[in-house]
Design a protein around this motif. Structure first.
Motif, PDB file in Angstrom:
ATOM      1  N   SER A 115       0.784  -1.054   0.071  1.00  0.00           N
ATOM      2  CA  SER A 115       0.044   0.140   0.110  1.00  0.00           C
ATOM      3  C   SER A 115       0.721   1.147   0.081  1.00  0.00           C
ATOM      4  O   SER A 115       0.470   2.279  -0.709  1.00  0.00           O
ATOM      5  CB  SER A 115      -0.832   0.031   1.183  1.00  0.00           C
ATOM      6  OG  SER A 115      -1.536   1.297   1.228  1.00  0.00           O
ATOM      7  N   THR A 116       2.058   1.414   0.797  1.00  0.00           N
ATOM      8  CA  THR A 116       2.744   2.433   1.125  1.00  0.00           C
ATOM      9  C   THR A 116       3.483   2.696  -0.233  1.00  0.00           C
ATOM     10  O   THR A 116       3.513   3.874  -0.878  1.00  0.00           O
ATOM     11  CB  THR A 116       3.654   2.326   2.053  1.00  0.00           C
ATOM     12  OG1 THR A 116       2.881   1.931   3.384  1.00  0.00           O
ATOM     13  CG2 THR A 116       4.529   3.388   2.067  1.00  0.00           C
ATOM     14  N   LYS A 120       2.856   5.588  -2.985  1.00  0.00           N
ATOM     15  CA  LYS A 120       3.864   6.823  -3.416  1.00  0.00           C
ATOM     16  C   LYS A 120       4.145   6.768  -4.953  1.00  0.00           C
ATOM     17  O   LYS A 120       4.589   7.761  -5.417  1.00  0.00           O
ATOM     18  CB  LYS A 120       5.338   6.354  -2.882  1.00  0.00           C
ATOM     19  CG  LYS A 120       6.384   7.177  -2.983  1.00  0.00           C
ATOM     20  CD  LYS A 120       7.687   6.792  -2.435  1.00  0.00           C
ATOM     21  CE  LYS A 120       8.659   8.026  -2.614  1.00  0.00           C
ATOM     22  NZ  LYS A 120       9.073   8.211  -3.900  1.00  0.00           N
ATOM     23  N   TYR A 121       4.249   5.818  -5.559  1.00  0.00           N
ATOM     24  CA  TYR A 121       4.331   5.600  -6.982  1.00  0.00           C
ATOM     25  C   TYR A 121       3.064   6.360  -7.633  1.00  0.00           C
ATOM     26  O   TYR A 121       3.425   7.186  -8.548  1.00  0.00           O
ATOM     27  CB  TYR A 121       4.379   3.977  -7.263  1.00  0.00           C
ATOM     28  CG  TYR A 121       4.414   3.961  -8.799  1.00  0.00           C
ATOM     29  CD1 TYR A 121       5.607   3.876  -9.565  1.00  0.00           C
ATOM     30  CD2 TYR A 121       3.190   3.903  -9.544  1.00  0.00           C
ATOM     31  CE1 TYR A 121       5.714   3.466 -10.981  1.00  0.00           C
ATOM     32  CE2 TYR A 121       3.216   3.609 -10.842  1.00  0.00           C
ATOM     33  CZ  TYR A 121       4.516   3.346 -11.656  1.00  0.00           C
ATOM     34  OH  TYR A 121       4.582   3.307 -12.937  1.00  0.00           O
ATOM     35  N   LEU A 122       2.076   5.935  -7.230  1.00  0.00           N
ATOM     36  CA  LEU A 122       0.944   6.797  -7.828  1.00  0.00           C
ATOM     37  C   LEU A 122       1.022   8.412  -7.660  1.00  0.00           C
ATOM     38  O   LEU A 122       0.825   9.248  -8.572  1.00  0.00           O
ATOM     39  CB  LEU A 122      -0.444   6.458  -7.356  1.00  0.00           C
ATOM     40  CG  LEU A 122      -0.833   4.853  -7.752  1.00  0.00           C
ATOM     41  CD1 LEU A 122      -2.177   4.527  -7.162  1.00  0.00           C
ATOM     42  CD2 LEU A 122      -0.946   4.768  -9.538  1.00  0.00           C
ATOM     43  N   ALA A 130      -6.541   7.330  -4.814  1.00  0.00           N
ATOM     44  CA  ALA A 130      -7.743   6.814  -4.767  1.00  0.00           C
ATOM     45  C   ALA A 130      -8.042   5.294  -5.662  1.00  0.00           C
ATOM     46  O   ALA A 130      -8.847   4.380  -5.621  1.00  0.00           O
ATOM     47  CB  ALA A 130      -9.129   7.616  -5.024  1.00  0.00           C
ATOM     48  N   LEU A 131      -6.907   5.262  -6.702  1.00  0.00           N
ATOM     49  CA  LEU A 131      -7.104   4.241  -7.693  1.00  0.00           C
ATOM     50  C   LEU A 131      -6.581   3.009  -6.915  1.00  0.00           C
ATOM     51  O   LEU A 131      -7.305   2.006  -6.956  1.00  0.00           O
ATOM     52  CB  LEU A 131      -5.847   4.635  -8.687  1.00  0.00           C
ATOM     53  CG  LEU A 131      -5.680   3.389  -9.639  1.00  0.00           C
ATOM     54  CD1 LEU A 131      -7.161   3.001 -10.503  1.00  0.00           C
ATOM     55  CD2 LEU A 131      -4.524   3.712 -10.770  1.00  0.00           C
ATOM     56  N   LYS A 154     -11.404  10.150 -13.617  1.00  0.00           N
ATOM     57  CA  LYS A 154     -11.459  10.257 -12.129  1.00  0.00           C
ATOM     58  C   LYS A 154     -10.560  10.007 -11.423  1.00  0.00           C
ATOM     59  O   LYS A 154     -10.015  10.810 -10.257  1.00  0.00           O
ATOM     60  CB  LYS A 154     -12.555   9.048 -11.572  1.00  0.00           C
ATOM     61  CG  LYS A 154     -12.896   9.594 -10.115  1.00  0.00           C
ATOM     62  CD  LYS A 154     -14.162   8.657  -9.607  1.00  0.00           C
ATOM     63  CE  LYS A 154     -13.597   7.079  -9.574  1.00  0.00           C
ATOM     64  NZ  LYS A 154     -14.748   6.152  -9.058  1.00  0.00           N
ATOM     65  N   TYR A 155      -9.156   9.314 -11.877  1.00  0.00           N
ATOM     66  CA  TYR A 155      -8.077   9.284 -11.281  1.00  0.00           C
ATOM     67  C   TYR A 155      -6.989   9.758 -12.114  1.00  0.00           C
ATOM     68  O   TYR A 155      -5.924   9.893 -11.575  1.00  0.00           O
ATOM     69  CB  TYR A 155      -7.924   7.717 -11.192  1.00  0.00           C
ATOM     70  CG  TYR A 155      -8.690   6.852 -10.795  1.00  0.00           C
ATOM     71  CD1 TYR A 155      -9.073   6.717  -9.429  1.00  0.00           C
ATOM     72  CD2 TYR A 155      -9.745   5.974 -11.356  1.00  0.00           C
ATOM     73  CE1 TYR A 155      -9.981   5.853  -8.825  1.00  0.00           C
ATOM     74  CE2 TYR A 155     -10.593   5.173 -11.100  1.00  0.00           C
ATOM     75  CZ  TYR A 155     -10.938   4.927  -9.807  1.00  0.00           C
ATOM     76  OH  TYR A 155     -11.943   4.211  -9.274  1.00  0.00           O
TER      77      TYR A 155
END
Length: 224
Positions: A115-116, A120-122, A130-131, A154-155
């Motif tokens: 998740s982390t 961070k990548y996104l 939110a993706l 939206k993303y």
């Protein structure tokens, strides 16, 4: 010049992709690498490795072509491009470990790390976190298929990256000798809403490119 990514995303694929990009395509002549992709997903960290290699270029396009798919971790490669184009099918579901742990503590730590790292990548790719949150809500044995460009937008997962769009506007304003940003935006809007490969006006036939040039130079205008 196009690089095609096909099949399962693996560490080996990431290594080969980076070598091809560096050896064959990272040249002065190619400022905008074009990558077509057709993949049902694979290793998330390999996808992010490929994505960071793509983003290392000043401009880049990733295309999900007609009849192609981009599922699961493949979406992280799409996210890396400064121009993201879709004709095929894009879908998401929760990332999962190939070797899950029965230990609640170990499983929680693995999920927290994914998740982390993913968020961070996104953020680095200027895609909304939110993706990943929405991916988590879809079990690995299911998939959510995006049905519209609005849903992808939206993303921020379609079209031009906002920073790339600013750079492109600056380049085009210089190219066409336009000093006023409002003039540029209106001409660009008119061109994009009007031009086609067989646009005819006042007895003259235009290609998509020549029509765009005519609008941007002010030789074609929409009466208001």
């Amino acid at each position: 010049k196009v690089i095609s990514i096909e099949g399962e995303i693996t560490p080996k694929m990431a290594a080969i992709f980076k070598k091809v990009l560096a050896d064959k395509y990272y040249t002065v002549d190619l400022n905008w690498p074009v990558i077509t992709i057709n993949s049902k997903g694979g290793d998330l960290y390999s996808a992010m490795e490929i994505g960071r290699a793509i983003r290392s270029h000043s401009m880049s396009s990733v295309v999900v072509s007609r009849d192609a798919v981009c599922f699961s971790s493949c979406v992280f490669i799409l996210a890396a491009a400064e121009q993201r184009l879709r004709e095929g099918t894009i879908g998401i579901h929760r990332p999962y470990a190939e070797s899950p742990s029965i230990s609640a503590e170990v499983a929680a730590k693995k999920f927290q790390k994914i998740s982390t790292d993913a968020k961070k990548y996104l953020r680095d790719m200027r895609i909304r976190e939110a993706l990943f949150d929405d991916m988590v809500n879809i079990p690995p044995d299911q998939i959510h298929i995006f049905q519209s460009l609005e849903e992808l937008n939206k993303y921020g997962l379609i079209g031009l990256d906002p920073v790339a769009e600013e750079r492109l506007a600056a380049m085009r304003m210089k190219q066409y000798g336009i000093a006023d940003r409002q003039v540029y935006m209106q001409r660009n809007k008119d061109a994009n809403s009007t031009c086609s490969d067989n646009f005819v006006y006042a007895g003259n036939r235009y290609t998509l490119s020549s029509c765009y040039d005519a609008f941007m130079t002010g030789n074609l205008r929409i009466s208001r």
